[in-house]
Structures are given as C-alpha cells and as structure tokens.
Design a protein around this motif. Structure first.
Motif, PDB file in Angstrom:
ATOM      1  N   PHE A 148       0.823  -1.209   0.000  1.00  0.00           N
ATOM      2  CA  PHE A 148       0.000   0.000   0.000  1.00  0.00           C
ATOM      3  C   PHE A 148       0.859   1.262   0.000  1.00  0.00           C
ATOM      4  O   PHE A 148       0.345   2.363  -0.172  1.00  0.00           O
ATOM      5  N   PHE A 149       2.174   1.092   0.176  1.00  0.00           N
ATOM      6  CA  PHE A 149       3.098   2.225   0.120  1.00  0.00           C
ATOM      7  C   PHE A 149       3.892   2.234  -1.184  1.00  0.00           C
ATOM      8  O   PHE A 149       4.865   2.960  -1.333  1.00  0.00           O
ATOM      9  N   GLY A 150       3.485   1.376  -2.138  1.00  0.00           N
ATOM     10  CA  GLY A 150       4.077   1.408  -3.465  1.00  0.00           C
ATOM     11  C   GLY A 150       5.225   0.461  -3.716  1.00  0.00           C
ATOM     12  O   GLY A 150       5.854   0.520  -4.775  1.00  0.00           O
ATOM     13  N   PHE A 151       5.542  -0.412  -2.762  1.00  0.00           N
ATOM     14  CA  PHE A 151       6.593  -1.406  -2.995  1.00  0.00           C
ATOM     15  C   PHE A 151       6.237  -2.662  -2.214  1.00  0.00           C
ATOM     16  O   PHE A 151       5.351  -2.650  -1.354  1.00  0.00           O
ATOM     17  N   VAL A 152       6.912  -3.761  -2.548  1.00  0.00           N
ATOM     18  CA  VAL A 152       6.630  -5.036  -1.880  1.00  0.00           C
ATOM     19  C   VAL A 152       7.899  -5.587  -1.263  1.00  0.00           C
ATOM     20  O   VAL A 152       8.884  -5.833  -1.967  1.00  0.00           O
ATOM     21  N   PHE A 153       7.884  -5.737   0.055  1.00  0.00           N
ATOM     22  CA  PHE A 153       8.966  -6.437   0.739  1.00  0.00           C
ATOM     23  C   PHE A 153       8.537  -7.900   0.791  1.00  0.00           C
ATOM     24  O   PHE A 153       7.823  -8.324   1.700  1.00  0.00           O
ATOM     25  N   ALA A 154       8.957  -8.653  -0.241  1.00  0.00           N
ATOM     26  CA  ALA A 154       8.453 -10.009  -0.436  1.00  0.00           C
ATOM     27  C   ALA A 154       9.245 -11.028   0.378  1.00  0.00           C
ATOM     28  O   ALA A 154      10.322 -11.463  -0.030  1.00  0.00           O
ATOM     29  N   ALA A 155       8.718 -11.387   1.525  1.00  0.00           N
ATOM     30  CA  ALA A 155       9.342 -12.420   2.352  1.00  0.00           C
ATOM     31  C   ALA A 155       8.246 -13.315   2.923  1.00  0.00           C
ATOM     32  O   ALA A 155       8.028 -13.360   4.136  1.00  0.00           O
ATOM     33  N   PRO A 156       7.530 -14.038   2.051  1.00  0.00           N
ATOM     34  CA  PRO A 156       6.391 -14.838   2.495  1.00  0.00           C
ATOM     35  C   PRO A 156       6.765 -16.145   3.167  1.00  0.00           C
ATOM     36  O   PRO A 156       5.930 -16.798   3.790  1.00  0.00           O
ATOM     37  N   GLY A 157       8.002 -16.540   3.027  1.00  0.00           N
ATOM     38  CA  GLY A 157       8.440 -17.811   3.581  1.00  0.00           C
ATOM     39  C   GLY A 157       9.750 -18.211   2.940  1.00  0.00           C
ATOM     40  O   GLY A 157      10.363 -17.420   2.224  1.00  0.00           O
ATOM     41  N   ALA A 158      10.164 -19.430   3.189  1.00  0.00           N
ATOM     42  CA  ALA A 158      11.446 -19.875   2.639  1.00  0.00           C
ATOM     43  C   ALA A 158      11.495 -21.393   2.589  1.00  0.00           C
ATOM     44  O   ALA A 158      10.725 -22.076   3.275  1.00  0.00           O
ATOM     45  N   VAL A 159      12.407 -21.882   1.758  1.00  0.00           N
ATOM     46  CA  VAL A 159      12.672 -23.318   1.719  1.00  0.00           C
ATOM     47  C   VAL A 159      13.699 -23.627   2.805  1.00  0.00           C
ATOM     48  O   VAL A 159      14.800 -23.067   2.807  1.00  0.00           O
ATOM     49  N   TYR A 160      13.319 -24.476   3.712  1.00  0.00           N
ATOM     50  CA  TYR A 160      14.214 -24.873   4.793  1.00  0.00           C
ATOM     51  C   TYR A 160      14.905 -26.186   4.420  1.00  0.00           C
ATOM     52  O   TYR A 160      14.250 -27.167   4.103  1.00  0.00           O
ATOM     53  N   THR A 161      16.234 -26.143   4.448  1.00  0.00           N
ATOM     54  CA  THR A 161      17.017 -27.336   4.132  1.00  0.00           C
ATOM     55  C   THR A 161      17.515 -27.949   5.439  1.00  0.00           C
ATOM     56  O   THR A 161      18.146 -27.271   6.252  1.00  0.00           O
ATOM     57  N   TYR A 162      17.207 -29.214   5.627  1.00  0.00           N
ATOM     58  CA  TYR A 162      17.557 -29.892   6.876  1.00  0.00           C
ATOM     59  C   TYR A 162      18.863 -30.657   6.688  1.00  0.00           C
ATOM     60  O   TYR A 162      18.946 -31.610   5.916  1.00  0.00           O
ATOM     61  N   ALA A 163      19.901 -30.181   7.396  1.00  0.00           N
ATOM     62  CA  ALA A 163      21.214 -30.816   7.276  1.00  0.00           C
ATOM     63  C   ALA A 163      21.985 -30.635   8.576  1.00  0.00           C
ATOM     64  O   ALA A 163      21.914 -29.586   9.213  1.00  0.00           O
ATOM     65  N   ASN A 164      22.707 -31.653   8.963  1.00  0.00           N
ATOM     66  CA  ASN A 164      23.551 -31.557  10.154  1.00  0.00           C
ATOM     67  C   ASN A 164      24.758 -30.669   9.903  1.00  0.00           C
ATOM     68  O   ASN A 164      25.241 -29.968  10.798  1.00  0.00           O
ATOM     69  N   TYR A 165      25.219 -30.696   8.649  1.00  0.00           N
ATOM     70  CA  TYR A 165      26.374 -29.870   8.294  1.00  0.00           C
ATOM     71  C   TYR A 165      26.285 -29.518   6.811  1.00  0.00           C
ATOM     72  O   TYR A 165      25.871 -30.333   5.987  1.00  0.00           O
ATOM     73  N   MET A 166      26.656 -28.282   6.476  1.00  0.00           N
ATOM     74  CA  MET A 166      26.629 -27.844   5.090  1.00  0.00           C
ATOM     75  C   MET A 166      27.764 -26.841   4.871  1.00  0.00           C
ATOM     76  O   MET A 166      27.935 -25.907   5.649  1.00  0.00           O
ATOM     77  N   THR A 167      28.536 -27.042   3.807  1.00  0.00           N
ATOM     78  CA  THR A 167      29.630 -26.130   3.502  1.00  0.00           C
ATOM     79  C   THR A 167      29.068 -24.825   2.938  1.00  0.00           C
ATOM     80  O   THR A 167      27.931 -24.769   2.449  1.00  0.00           O
ATOM     81  N   ASP A 168      29.877 -23.772   2.989  1.00  0.00           N
ATOM     82  CA  ASP A 168      29.470 -22.490   2.404  1.00  0.00           C
ATOM     83  C   ASP A 168      29.229 -22.624   0.908  1.00  0.00           C
ATOM     84  O   ASP A 168      28.360 -21.947   0.344  1.00  0.00           O
ATOM     85  N   GLU A 169      29.985 -23.505   0.254  1.00  0.00           N
ATOM     86  CA  GLU A 169      29.823 -23.694  -1.190  1.00  0.00           C
ATOM     87  C   GLU A 169      28.455 -24.277  -1.523  1.00  0.00           C
ATOM     88  O   GLU A 169      27.744 -23.760  -2.391  1.00  0.00           O
ATOM     89  N   ILE A 170      28.080 -25.329  -0.823  1.00  0.00           N
ATOM     90  CA  ILE A 170      26.777 -25.951  -1.085  1.00  0.00           C
ATOM     91  C   ILE A 170      25.647 -24.991  -0.716  1.00  0.00           C
ATOM     92  O   ILE A 170      24.672 -24.838  -1.463  1.00  0.00           O
ATOM     93  N   ASN A 171      25.782 -24.328   0.422  1.00  0.00           N
ATOM     94  CA  ASN A 171      24.774 -23.365   0.848  1.00  0.00           C
ATOM     95  C   ASN A 171      24.642 -22.230  -0.176  1.00  0.00           C
ATOM     96  O   ASN A 171      23.542 -21.765  -0.483  1.00  0.00           O
ATOM     97  N   GLY A 172      25.786 -21.802  -0.723  1.00  0.00           N
ATOM     98  CA  GLY A 172      25.772 -20.745  -1.726  1.00  0.00           C
ATOM     99  C   GLY A 172      25.107 -21.189  -3.012  1.00  0.00           C
ATOM    100  O   GLY A 172      24.348 -20.421  -3.628  1.00  0.00           O
ATOM    101  N   LYS A 173      25.382 -22.409  -3.435  1.00  0.00           N
ATOM    102  CA  LYS A 173      24.773 -22.925  -4.666  1.00  0.00           C
ATOM    103  C   LYS A 173      23.261 -23.090  -4.508  1.00  0.00           C
ATOM    104  O   LYS A 173      22.499 -22.810  -5.435  1.00  0.00           O
ATOM    105  N   ILE A 174      22.840 -23.559  -3.340  1.00  0.00           N
ATOM    106  CA  ILE A 174      21.413 -23.679  -3.073  1.00  0.00           C
ATOM    107  C   ILE A 174      20.751 -22.297  -3.098  1.00  0.00           C
ATOM    108  O   ILE A 174      19.672 -22.108  -3.669  1.00  0.00           O
TER     109      ILE A 174
END
Length: 213
Positions: free
Chosen positions: A85-111
C-alpha cells in the motif's frame, strides 16, 4: 526423489495468492478495479517467479541429498501486504528450509543462488517472448494480452532476483556472497540491470529499443 508434503503445498498456494495480490496492489495503484484487472497478469509472473524460485532452492538442496521443504512465514505475508500500500513489496512470504547436520558455504551458496538465477532466466524468457509478439500487438488482441503478461513477468522476476540477492540478513545474497564474491557480483549486476531497465525505461520502451522500432 522430488517430494512435497501436504502442508508445503498449502503454504506455497497461500504465499502465491497473497504475493500476487501485493504486486497487483502496487501495479494497480490501490484502485480496486485496476487491481482486479491486473491480478490475473500478475499471477502469471508471480506464479512462475515465486514458485519456481522456491523450487530452485528445493531442487538443488535435494540434489545434494538434503530434505528441503517450503514453510510459510505469516508475519512476512502481513508485512508484504502492508508495504504494497506504500508502493513497494517487501516479499518475504516464507522460505525453503534445508535440513542438514552440516553444510559447507559452497553448497549453501549454490542452493541460495539457484532461486535468483531462476528469476533471471524467467525474466529473460519473458522479455524474449515480449519482443517476439510486440510487432503483432498492434493488430492482435491476443498478442496485446500476451505482451502485457510478459511485461509483468519480466518486471516481477527481475525485481525478485535483485531483491533476493541483496546481502541483507537471511536473504540469498548473504549466503551467495559468503560462498563466492565473483558469482554474487555477476548475478546481482545482471539482475540489477534488468530491474533498472524495467523501472526507468519501462518494458515497452526497452522492447522498442531492442527491435529498433
């Protein structure tokens, strides 16, 4: 295997409709008739942009063997509605949650980069279709409708790409930047150029410039 839970499908549908309404409010200038008129066109752009963005994250996550699921963020949906209503959209309706015990920055970045890349590709596809149908839009009502749909799709997808690549908080950009500065610069530069062209020139002027009309 690429699986969805029942609650995940529900959350995706709710987020899809609310975010579509938000962009319709922005593009319709808060005029009820204009909002209802443009809503179907916005739904195509948001439907492809939002859903495929999230599925991009989910697909890459599951490709690496992780379970990934989209979850709705009700507060984000409410905030998106308020900002529209103020002329822009802060679009953060949700997210995909990835369940992992450990994840490298590379894999997280690619996802993380998968979603914005999907939006960039969709924006370019919409632009290409808009270019193809524009000459016949002067004589064909079907071409006019298709051009409008593609214009909205281009604008929304380019915006979603650059927004999600901002290195702020938990947005995709933060994780991509932490993984690879070069890839972050390239992707946000492309998304930024596409978005700037949409906001400053407008899609029709951009198409006319490209085809030399």
């Amino acid at each position: 295997m690429f699986k969805f839970t029942r609650s995940e499908v529900r959350d995706l549908i709710i987020a899809f409709f609310v975010i579509s309404l938000c962009f319709a409010i922005v593009n319709g200038g808060r005029n009820p008739n204009a909002i209802l008129t443009i809503l179907p066109f916005v739904m195509v752009g948001v439907g492809s942009g939002f859903i495929l963005h999230e599925l991009g994250h989910k697909f890459v996550s599951m490709k690496y063997g992780y379970w990934a699921e989209f979850k709705l963020w009700p507060q984000g949906l409410i905030f998106a509605l308020i900002t529209s209503f103020f002329g822009f959209v802060f679009a953060a309706p949700g997210a995909v949650y990835t369940y992992a015990n450990y994840m490298t920055d590379e894999i997280n970045g690619k996802i993380s980069v998968a979603g914005p890349v999907v939006n960039i590709i969709l924006a370019l596809v919409f632009l290409a279709i808009a270019i193809a149908v524009y000459p016949s839009a002067f004589t064909s009502e079907t071409s006019v409708i298709l051009f409008i749909v593609c214009s909205v799709g281009y604008s929304i997808n380019s915006f979603l790409a650059v927004f999600n690549l901002l290195p702020i908080g938990n947005l995709d950009g933060s994780k991509v930047l932490r993984w690879n500065v070069g890839i972050w610069i390239i992707t946000i530069a492309i998304a930024g150029i596409l978005t700037a062209a949409s906001m400053t020139m407008g899609v029709e002027s951009l198409v006319r410039l490209i085809i030399g009309m």
